[in-house]
Scaffold this active site. Structure first.
Site, PDB file in Angstrom:
ATOM      1  N   ARG B  31      14.911  63.205  54.749  1.00  0.00           N
ATOM      2  CA  ARG B  31      15.304  64.495  54.162  1.00  0.00           C
ATOM      3  C   ARG B  31      16.752  64.841  54.506  1.00  0.00           C
ATOM      4  NH1 ARG B  31      17.697  69.284  55.430  1.00  0.00           N
ATOM      5  NH2 ARG B  31      16.654  69.197  57.458  1.00  0.00           N
ATOM      6  N   ASP B  32      17.015  65.194  55.753  1.00  0.00           N
ATOM      7  CA  ASP B  32      18.357  65.599  56.185  1.00  0.00           C
ATOM      8  C   ASP B  32      19.364  64.487  55.912  1.00  0.00           C
ATOM      9  OD1 ASP B  32      20.517  66.777  57.424  1.00  0.00           O
ATOM     10  OD2 ASP B  32      19.717  66.642  59.449  1.00  0.00           O
ATOM     11  N   HIS B 223      19.107  68.880  68.223  1.00  0.00           N
ATOM     12  CA  HIS B 223      19.487  68.136  67.017  1.00  0.00           C
ATOM     13  C   HIS B 223      21.011  67.997  67.059  1.00  0.00           C
ATOM     14  CE1 HIS B 223      18.895  67.384  62.501  1.00  0.00           C
ATOM     15  NE2 HIS B 223      20.204  67.472  62.634  1.00  0.00           N
ATOM     16  N   HIS B 225      24.814  66.306  66.531  1.00  0.00           N
ATOM     17  CA  HIS B 225      25.622  65.477  65.634  1.00  0.00           C
ATOM     18  C   HIS B 225      26.648  64.718  66.474  1.00  0.00           C
ATOM     19  CE1 HIS B 225      24.818  67.384  61.442  1.00  0.00           C
ATOM     20  NE2 HIS B 225      23.721  67.273  62.157  1.00  0.00           N
ATOM     21  N   CYS B 256      25.775  68.039  57.499  1.00  0.00           N
ATOM     22  CA  CYS B 256      25.667  69.308  56.780  1.00  0.00           C
ATOM     23  C   CYS B 256      26.775  69.411  55.754  1.00  0.00           C
ATOM     24  CB  CYS B 256      25.744  70.468  57.762  1.00  0.00           C
ATOM     25  SG  CYS B 256      25.831  72.065  56.934  1.00  0.00           S
ATOM     26  N   ASN B 265      24.794  62.732  61.689  1.00  0.00           N
ATOM     27  CA  ASN B 265      23.663  62.937  62.563  1.00  0.00           C
ATOM     28  C   ASN B 265      23.699  61.861  63.641  1.00  0.00           C
ATOM     29  OD1 ASN B 265      21.911  65.096  61.623  1.00  0.00           O
ATOM     30  ND2 ASN B 265      21.611  63.883  59.758  1.00  0.00           N
TER      31      ASN B 265
END
Lengths: 324, 324
Positions: B31-32, B223, B225, B256, B265
């Site tokens: 997804r991300d 989470h 990066h 993002c 990520n």
């Protein structure tokens, strides 16, 4: 609910109690970085890179190598480069120096610091400089004392400390013994290298602890590779134990030609970004360091892997839509 | 000499006293990771990636998003994908779910977990979902309780926790308040995002401490990066404080779209390499995870930034020359 389930005594303070307020960054890009580049870089290109690094505030820079030009054609201009460079007040330019012939060349070129190098594992030392570790230390015993007597500082690199591509695990006790011999010969600092970038923080803690058992932190530096993304995590562990000296290469240029997959010295700008954002003083201007990374890319002629060089430091962006 | 100059009481043991023996990795690549890819990826490609992730041992995977197909065309096949996926025993497939319409779609698709999302800073929340934070929480109060009643698990993402591209610094106390509201609504875990990759370990310590002051470690995840190379250093600090849940994306795919320079990520294989080499159990097979990274590269059609994916785990090389 969240109040009731708070069962953990919050930790934290003890983690950073030993983190130093100042760190010394040792820049290796002009030598370790450039030496494996296949396209020959001009003397002027090297001078531009070194000047940009000085302008960024780096005070200890390894500028070239007095190994045989047959081994490292890229650095065949070592004497010429050393002569055209003028080390400003407070800046140390050093050069790699494998033997008596190298020392002669370094002395005649007027440098104030040399570095010797070997591996912590026999197979890597054999592959890299075609000698046993004992024979390599014997050569150093013939050049380090005279270099000291001639007024030079001598630093030493020990490679494959976190692992050897041929032998696997390396005993930290063995590395400490090699380092002690190098200090006894007159080296002022031992740079410990994770040559193939396999180190993890638990291992770093063990290695650093062995060193702190027998010497103060200023006697050794960490030279981490970011091959598997763990360089800054290893640096953090060492910082938490009080280590204050780290090697890096602007843009992340360079690695070890004998280690497969070794793409990447830790990028100086990534190291400095983390140190500065933790409030640790380095004397380095991050914007100018990123400019030096731009110069490195121009001089080398390709994109380099450093991340902060690409992403930049944290700057605010104009909001496209404002919440009313 | 080295004996005499040993002035430091060697530290170390206390650093890792709270490091967990097991960590749960939450995989976000389908997804991300994929949502910002401009080339549409086939349903079969997505299924191949998810199957490879399951084969590698990942047990919590965010597979798609029930946002409007107009916002994220890449994930317009959410229902179809959810229907063709069969979550094996013990595996959770989740989907992003912004509103009541999304919840309806998630329920009809038969998923067992959904995730809601907002930002810790007003300007980023406005730019990302065109609502104030208060209005976003009001929407969540209409979907999280019914989702729980329908038997779904609900996770929540809070973005820009380490910094906002429009507002700059973000007050951790504000993030804790948002997280507490989300837990009170019925979310089981809050994933805290360093959306633009500017976090440093000192800041991570501060944020994690604020959270541990009011909730146990299993209630939140990090989470991170790797935009500036600091993801694993931040993970290490959190591990040292007892955090056991981390998000990652195989190959390092995704970021993002509203955050400039947000390339990356944290790559799942880089995270798992560090965790495993520190002796922390993840239940993941690193070789198969690297295979999943290969599948991601094939499916997406370009090289991905993950490092361990390129360098591989540490394997011995045949020595070219043996010291006698």
């Amino acid at each position: 609910m969240t109040q009731e389930s708070a069962t953990v005594d919050p930790p934290g303070d003890e983690l950073f109690a030993r983190v130093p307020t100042e760190v010394s960054v040792y820049e290796v890009s002009p030598r370790d970085g450039l030496q494996n580049e296949s396209t020959l870089i001009s003397l002027e290109g090297k001078r531009r890179l070194i000047n940009a690094l000085v302008a960024a505030g780096l005070r200890r820079i390894e500028v070239t190598s007095f190994v045989s030009p047959k081994w490292v054609p890229q650095l065949a201009d070592a004497e010429e480069l050393a002569r055209v460079l003028r080390a400003p007040e407070g800046i140390t330019f050093s050069a790699l120096c494998p033997n008596a012939r190298g020392l002669e060349r370094a002395l005649s070129a007027g440098l104030s610091e040399i570095a010797v190098f070997l591996s912590a594992s026999e197979a890597h030392n054999k592959a890299n400089i075609n000698k046993t570790i004992a024979d390599t230390l014997a050569v150093f015993s013939e050049i380090v004392p005279p270099a000291r007597e001639a007024g030079l500082l001598v630093r030493a690199y020990v490679s494959t400390v976190w692992g050897c591509p041929y032998e696997g695990a390396v005993d930290p006790a063995r590395v400490v013994k090699i380092a002690e011999k190098l200090l006894d010969l007159g080296c002022y600092q031992i740079s410990l290298g994770d040559t193939i970038g396999v180190g993890n923080p638990r291992q770093t803690r063990e290695i650093v602890r062995r060193f702190l058992d027998v010497m103060p932190p200023e006697r050794f530096a960490l030279h981490m590779h970011d091959t598997r993304g763990t360089a800054l995590a290893n640096v953090l562990t060492a910082l938490e134990m009080g280590v204050r000296d780290f090697d890096a290469s602007v843009g992340g240029v360079g690695g070890c030609p004998y280690a497969p997959g070794a793409a990447g010295n830790l990028a100086t700008e990534d190291l400095v970004f983390m140190l500065q954002s933790m409030g640790i003083s380095t004397g380095i201007d991050l914007d100018k360091l990123i400019e030096a990374g731009n110069v490195a890319e121009q001089v080398i002629g390709r994109a380099l892997p450093g991340k902060v060089h690409k992403a930049g430091p944290f700057r605010l962006r104009r909001s496209p839509t404002r919440a009313s």
